[in-house]
Design a protein around this motif. Sequence first.
Motif: not given
Length: 438
Positions: A181-198
């Motif tokens: 959570l602290e390093s920004g990994q979660v935000e990066q993972a959220i962004e990637q997930s939201l962009k995915s059609d799958e």
Amino acid sequence: MYLHGSSQINELGHLEIGGVDTVTLARDYGTPLFVYDMALIKKRAYEFQTAFQEEGVSFQVAYASKAFSCLAMFQLTNELGLSLDVVSGGELYTAIQANVPMEKVHFHGNNKSREELEMAVTAEIGCIVVDNFYELDLLQQICREQQKTINILLRITPGVEAHTHDYISTGQEDSKFGFDLESGQVEQAIEQSLKSDELSLLGIHSHIGSQIFETTGFVMAVEKIYQYINTWRNNLQFIPKVLNLGGGFGIRYTEEDAPLPAGHYIKSMVEVVKEKSLEHNMAVPEIWIEPGRSLVGDAGTTLYSIGSAKDIPSVRHYLSVDGGMSDNMRPALYQAKYEAVLANRANEKTENVYSIAGKCCESGDMLIWDLPLPKANHEDILAVFCTGAYGYSMANNYNRIPRPAVVFVEDGEAYLVIERESYADLVKLDRPLALAVK
């Protein structure tokens, strides 16, 4: 003597579980033997479900099946209206064979293989709890290949450490599990997930550890998550629809343990989620939990036959049983403690203090140190309480010892749900060198 669930001492002075004499169970099914109190499992499930209903929120209670998995257990949890948390292809396969509705299945794990993810996507399970970027990429690829979309949660490490053993603490920043959570990994993972059609991102998963006796850690984890929700909403237009707060609710193994009632955990969780949702002007998300040990732990009892004894004057009295670390790894793994009685002489006064040794060829195969018992005899039946979680599920064939049988008991009836392994079972996958495949 503390008796759990439907356990009692009958008129013969024998321990009885679910209305069935444990001496009879040991005679009919042999030892070691796992005995599960079905009524107590049902009671525990009802307590969690009722606590949520009283709080008036949407919820799912998913049985964390790593605690104990088999066809009958999965069928029982499904009958009780529980969802199912699996952590391997084997547990998922068992769920499929038990006819568990796949939409009720959640798949966890820090290193799911391609084969496991393919099985999950093919089965169209309800949710995959994604643990890392490797899995996120692999899951997208598999979904594209199968032309399917799947629901996911992102597992995070909230930086909250539960007051528990290091080996079963999972919420701290330095953990093999989840996005940091602290390093920004979660935000990066959220962004990637939201962009995915799958991938359909439902929300966030947090699990802070196991055998927890207070609510502070759960409250802190929720507060930590909500500190980031505004950022996710402002930067990514993402608000979690589901908040999975994991499990880890403690049980009573010995008199040293003081677990809270299920309702206390749930009430504290729901209250802080409601409070923080109101502060952030957002709808209260659906709340999921994953009890495992707290559903089956104290419902399980292991019966052993006592064999050899060794007295060391002024030092220690050893009693050996016909099982040990081959059916209960917890004492050797993290110094777990248990209470026990002589099942066939449960009313008799204690006279001696014994240390209970397993039969494996390891000095560390000790089940219980310094256990008060009546003077024990060869072939007495020792009943060790609260072995329902991580006993059979960690059972192994060390020293080529067959794994025990498992019975469920309720209303005076016993049901054999896992047969005892035979010596033939131990070698059925072996191949003689002359026939070995190159």
